[in-house]
Every structure is written in structure tokens, then in C-alpha cells.
Design a protein around this motif. Sequence first.
Motif, PDB file in Angstrom:
ATOM      1  N   LYS A 121       0.715  -1.127  -0.063  1.00  0.00           N
ATOM      2  CA  LYS A 121       0.020   0.003  -0.148  1.00  0.00           C
ATOM      3  C   LYS A 121       0.636   1.353  -0.225  1.00  0.00           C
ATOM      4  CE  LYS A 121      -3.774   2.119   2.770  1.00  0.00           C
ATOM      5  NZ  LYS A 121      -4.790   2.066   3.691  1.00  0.00           N
ATOM      6  N   THR A 122       1.962   1.162   0.914  1.00  0.00           N
ATOM      7  CA  THR A 122       2.884   2.410   0.815  1.00  0.00           C
ATOM      8  C   THR A 122       3.599   2.409  -0.432  1.00  0.00           C
ATOM      9  OG1 THR A 122       3.245   2.054   3.247  1.00  0.00           O
ATOM     10  CG2 THR A 122       4.678   3.392   2.205  1.00  0.00           C
ATOM     11  N   LEU A 123       4.208   1.438  -0.984  1.00  0.00           N
ATOM     12  CA  LEU A 123       4.669   1.568  -2.219  1.00  0.00           C
ATOM     13  C   LEU A 123       3.896   2.046  -3.558  1.00  0.00           C
ATOM     14  CD1 LEU A 123       7.245   1.029  -4.027  1.00  0.00           C
ATOM     15  CD2 LEU A 123       6.590  -1.084  -4.372  1.00  0.00           C
ATOM     16  N   TYR A 124       2.526   1.660  -3.354  1.00  0.00           N
ATOM     17  CA  TYR A 124       1.562   2.200  -4.580  1.00  0.00           C
ATOM     18  C   TYR A 124       1.506   3.736  -4.307  1.00  0.00           C
ATOM     19  CZ  TYR A 124      -2.826   2.112  -7.008  1.00  0.00           C
ATOM     20  OH  TYR A 124      -3.732   2.234  -8.222  1.00  0.00           O
ATOM     21  N   LYS A 125       1.312   4.015  -3.148  1.00  0.00           N
ATOM     22  CA  LYS A 125       0.977   5.599  -2.891  1.00  0.00           C
ATOM     23  C   LYS A 125       2.065   6.471  -3.300  1.00  0.00           C
ATOM     24  CE  LYS A 125      -2.436   5.284   0.805  1.00  0.00           C
ATOM     25  NZ  LYS A 125      -2.815   5.628   2.125  1.00  0.00           N
ATOM     26  N   GLU A 126       3.467   5.766  -3.217  1.00  0.00           N
ATOM     27  CA  GLU A 126       4.694   6.412  -3.411  1.00  0.00           C
ATOM     28  C   GLU A 126       4.877   6.541  -4.671  1.00  0.00           C
ATOM     29  OE1 GLU A 126       9.165   4.809  -3.081  1.00  0.00           O
ATOM     30  OE2 GLU A 126       8.046   4.921  -1.043  1.00  0.00           O
ATOM     31  N   ILE A 127       4.310   5.391  -5.572  1.00  0.00           N
ATOM     32  CA  ILE A 127       4.494   5.554  -7.065  1.00  0.00           C
ATOM     33  C   ILE A 127       3.842   6.481  -7.504  1.00  0.00           C
ATOM     34  CG2 ILE A 127       4.077   4.014  -9.134  1.00  0.00           C
ATOM     35  CD1 ILE A 127       5.223   1.562  -7.620  1.00  0.00           C
ATOM     36  N   ILE A 128       2.509   6.584  -6.987  1.00  0.00           N
ATOM     37  CA  ILE A 128       1.516   7.488  -7.586  1.00  0.00           C
ATOM     38  C   ILE A 128       2.006   8.995  -7.404  1.00  0.00           C
ATOM     39  CG2 ILE A 128      -0.707   8.410  -7.180  1.00  0.00           C
ATOM     40  CD1 ILE A 128      -1.800   5.701  -6.987  1.00  0.00           C
ATOM     41  N   ARG A 129       2.709   9.166  -6.135  1.00  0.00           N
ATOM     42  CA  ARG A 129       3.075  10.499  -5.710  1.00  0.00           C
ATOM     43  C   ARG A 129       4.267  10.988  -6.477  1.00  0.00           C
ATOM     44  NH1 ARG A 129       3.777   9.727  -0.489  1.00  0.00           N
ATOM     45  NH2 ARG A 129       1.742   8.653   0.272  1.00  0.00           N
ATOM     46  N   ASN A 130       5.202  10.038  -6.783  1.00  0.00           N
ATOM     47  CA  ASN A 130       6.621  10.336  -7.067  1.00  0.00           C
ATOM     48  C   ASN A 130       6.961  10.107  -8.280  1.00  0.00           C
ATOM     49  OD1 ASN A 130       6.839  11.636  -4.273  1.00  0.00           O
ATOM     50  ND2 ASN A 130       7.645   9.487  -3.723  1.00  0.00           N
ATOM     51  N   THR A 131       6.105   9.577  -9.246  1.00  0.00           N
ATOM     52  CA  THR A 131       6.618   9.168 -10.341  1.00  0.00           C
ATOM     53  C   THR A 131       5.902   9.601 -11.634  1.00  0.00           C
ATOM     54  OG1 THR A 131       7.181   6.801  -9.484  1.00  0.00           O
ATOM     55  CG2 THR A 131       7.117   6.968 -11.765  1.00  0.00           C
ATOM     56  N   SER A 132       6.535   9.850 -12.652  1.00  0.00           N
ATOM     57  CA  SER A 132       5.878  10.474 -13.688  1.00  0.00           C
ATOM     58  C   SER A 132       5.887   9.092 -14.793  1.00  0.00           C
ATOM     59  CB  SER A 132       6.490  11.453 -14.402  1.00  0.00           C
ATOM     60  OG  SER A 132       7.933  11.028 -15.226  1.00  0.00           O
ATOM     61  N   ILE A 133       4.615   8.756 -14.855  1.00  0.00           N
ATOM     62  CA  ILE A 133       4.433   7.345 -15.662  1.00  0.00           C
ATOM     63  C   ILE A 133       4.186   7.716 -17.288  1.00  0.00           C
ATOM     64  CG2 ILE A 133       2.937   5.339 -16.075  1.00  0.00           C
ATOM     65  CD1 ILE A 133       2.147   5.777 -13.100  1.00  0.00           C
ATOM     66  N   SER A 134       4.964   7.101 -17.893  1.00  0.00           N
ATOM     67  CA  SER A 134       5.006   7.365 -19.608  1.00  0.00           C
ATOM     68  C   SER A 134       3.979   6.526 -20.172  1.00  0.00           C
ATOM     69  CB  SER A 134       6.262   6.739 -20.085  1.00  0.00           C
ATOM     70  OG  SER A 134       6.338   5.413 -19.885  1.00  0.00           O
ATOM     71  N   ASP A 135       3.686   6.637 -21.182  1.00  0.00           N
ATOM     72  CA  ASP A 135       2.664   5.916 -22.105  1.00  0.00           C
ATOM     73  C   ASP A 135       2.776   4.455 -21.916  1.00  0.00           C
ATOM     74  OD1 ASP A 135       1.432   8.296 -22.995  1.00  0.00           O
ATOM     75  OD2 ASP A 135       2.635   8.279 -24.778  1.00  0.00           O
ATOM     76  N   LYS A 136       4.137   4.021 -21.867  1.00  0.00           N
ATOM     77  CA  LYS A 136       4.493   2.586 -21.891  1.00  0.00           C
ATOM     78  C   LYS A 136       4.321   2.154 -20.369  1.00  0.00           C
ATOM     79  CE  LYS A 136       6.436   1.275 -25.990  1.00  0.00           C
ATOM     80  NZ  LYS A 136       6.881  -0.145 -26.285  1.00  0.00           N
ATOM     81  N   GLY A 137       3.867   3.095 -19.410  1.00  0.00           N
ATOM     82  CA  GLY A 137       3.836   2.714 -17.922  1.00  0.00           C
ATOM     83  C   GLY A 137       5.552   2.516 -17.505  1.00  0.00           C
ATOM     84  N   GLY A 138       5.945   1.604 -16.895  1.00  0.00           N
ATOM     85  CA  GLY A 138       7.272   1.437 -16.495  1.00  0.00           C
ATOM     86  C   GLY A 138       7.446   1.600 -14.954  1.00  0.00           C
ATOM     87  N   ALA A 139       6.520   2.226 -14.367  1.00  0.00           N
ATOM     88  CA  ALA A 139       6.772   2.663 -12.924  1.00  0.00           C
ATOM     89  C   ALA A 139       6.499   1.400 -12.086  1.00  0.00           C
ATOM     90  CB  ALA A 139       5.716   3.658 -12.425  1.00  0.00           C
ATOM     91  N   GLY A 140       5.859   0.314 -12.520  1.00  0.00           N
ATOM     92  CA  GLY A 140       5.649  -1.087 -11.706  1.00  0.00           C
ATOM     93  C   GLY A 140       4.180  -0.776 -10.997  1.00  0.00           C
ATOM     94  N   LEU A 141       3.517   0.229 -11.264  1.00  0.00           N
ATOM     95  CA  LEU A 141       2.295   0.468 -10.547  1.00  0.00           C
ATOM     96  C   LEU A 141       1.271  -0.756 -10.764  1.00  0.00           C
ATOM     97  CD1 LEU A 141       0.812   2.599  -8.746  1.00  0.00           C
ATOM     98  CD2 LEU A 141      -0.240   3.258 -10.798  1.00  0.00           C
ATOM     99  N   GLY A 142       1.263  -1.400 -11.949  1.00  0.00           N
ATOM    100  CA  GLY A 142       0.369  -2.377 -12.302  1.00  0.00           C
ATOM    101  C   GLY A 142       0.658  -3.669 -11.664  1.00  0.00           C
ATOM    102  N   PHE A 143       2.214  -4.082 -11.413  1.00  0.00           N
ATOM    103  CA  PHE A 143       2.456  -5.256 -10.583  1.00  0.00           C
ATOM    104  C   PHE A 143       2.114  -5.015  -9.314  1.00  0.00           C
ATOM    105  CE2 PHE A 143       5.657  -5.349 -14.361  1.00  0.00           C
ATOM    106  CZ  PHE A 143       5.172  -6.605 -14.877  1.00  0.00           C
ATOM    107  N   VAL A 144       2.166  -3.846  -8.806  1.00  0.00           N
ATOM    108  CA  VAL A 144       1.830  -3.650  -7.336  1.00  0.00           C
ATOM    109  C   VAL A 144       0.604  -3.851  -7.096  1.00  0.00           C
ATOM    110  CG1 VAL A 144       1.848  -1.815  -5.282  1.00  0.00           C
ATOM    111  CG2 VAL A 144       3.914  -1.938  -6.951  1.00  0.00           C
ATOM    112  N   ASP A 145      -0.506  -3.089  -8.082  1.00  0.00           N
ATOM    113  CA  ASP A 145      -1.676  -3.448  -7.893  1.00  0.00           C
ATOM    114  C   ASP A 145      -2.085  -4.845  -7.969  1.00  0.00           C
ATOM    115  OD1 ASP A 145      -4.356  -2.262  -7.638  1.00  0.00           O
ATOM    116  OD2 ASP A 145      -4.730  -2.326  -9.729  1.00  0.00           O
ATOM    117  N   MET A 146      -1.738  -5.689  -8.869  1.00  0.00           N
ATOM    118  CA  MET A 146      -1.696  -6.949  -8.838  1.00  0.00           C
ATOM    119  C   MET A 146      -1.434  -7.854  -7.752  1.00  0.00           C
ATOM    120  SD  MET A 146      -0.283  -7.758 -12.732  1.00  0.00           S
ATOM    121  CE  MET A 146      -0.494  -9.570 -13.045  1.00  0.00           C
TER     122      MET A 146
END
Length: 177
Positions: A121-146
Amino acid sequence: MKFIFDLHKTMLENNLILVYEGEFTQEITKSVLAMAERNMDSIGEESSTKRKVFNVMVECLQNIVKHGDEESSVSKQAIFMIGKKNDKYVITSGNPIKKENVEGLKSKLEEINSLDKDGLKTLYKEIIRNTSISDKGGAGLGFVDMARKSGQELEYDFKPLDEEYFFFSLKTTIKRI
């Protein structure tokens, strides 16, 4: 003719309810999701389980669509499967990725698998707050959500295809309610 029987037998033995192999586009992704949704509706699956399964399926399919290398014929060799056992759904996907991306992806998956529920949960919030996600993703948000939706570690593997590509396999298990 023996091949089709053997394939059917393998699908039954592994409780596979949907398998698609080939090129993945947004249209094909929508069709795969619709078929899986109809299947879960027809068996009267609990809505909370359906939501989790659907979410993980979307992430897997988006991963295949977004990260395929359009310039290469090897990128068309992707697969998606969903199986249902008594107490769980198993969602598996596989697609080629460039050799240079293997270590970074492996590192992200190891980090995700090392975390508990609160850590995810903490990592998910951190990625959303601190990462600019490109069109291809790449921040790992999808894997964290899974990992969050499944409550399980993500199983994965990388097998070499040739000098330039590896085949990335991902398996997510979701317990039925």
C-alpha cells in the motif's frame, strides 16, 4: 487430429477456461475480457472476486499490449490464460521482452514480492506521488496493484528466446471468496 484432443485434455487437466495466443491489440484485449466476464457471470461468481480477477486480467493484458516491441515479429508471440480451480483463479501471461529490460523488471518484482500488505500500500502511494508514468508505464504500478488484489506473491520467470529477447512469464493467483 490427435493434437486437438491432446490440447483439449491439457486444458481440462489444468482447469483452463480461456487461452489466447497471438498478437494482442486493444480490440482483442476487450474481447478476451468480455469472454472471461461472461464466464464468471454464468457461474455466478461473487462480485468481489470478479472485480479482483478482472483487475488483474486488465493489468496483464495491458502489460502485453504496452510493452510489446512493434518492430519485431518475436513480440507477436504473447499468450494469456485464465484457469479456475475450486478455491482460486490462476491468471497467467507471457510475452517477449528485450534482454536489457530483464534485470530491471526482475528487481521490481523481487521488491514487490518482499513486501507485506502495508508495504504494498505504501509503495503504491509512493509510485503515484513521485513518479511520472510514460505511455508505456514502467513505474511498476500495475504489478503492485496485481500483488495487492491477489494478496499473493507474483510468480514469474524469464526464458531466453534469442540473443535479443527473453520470454517473460507471469502468474497471479486470486483466491475465491
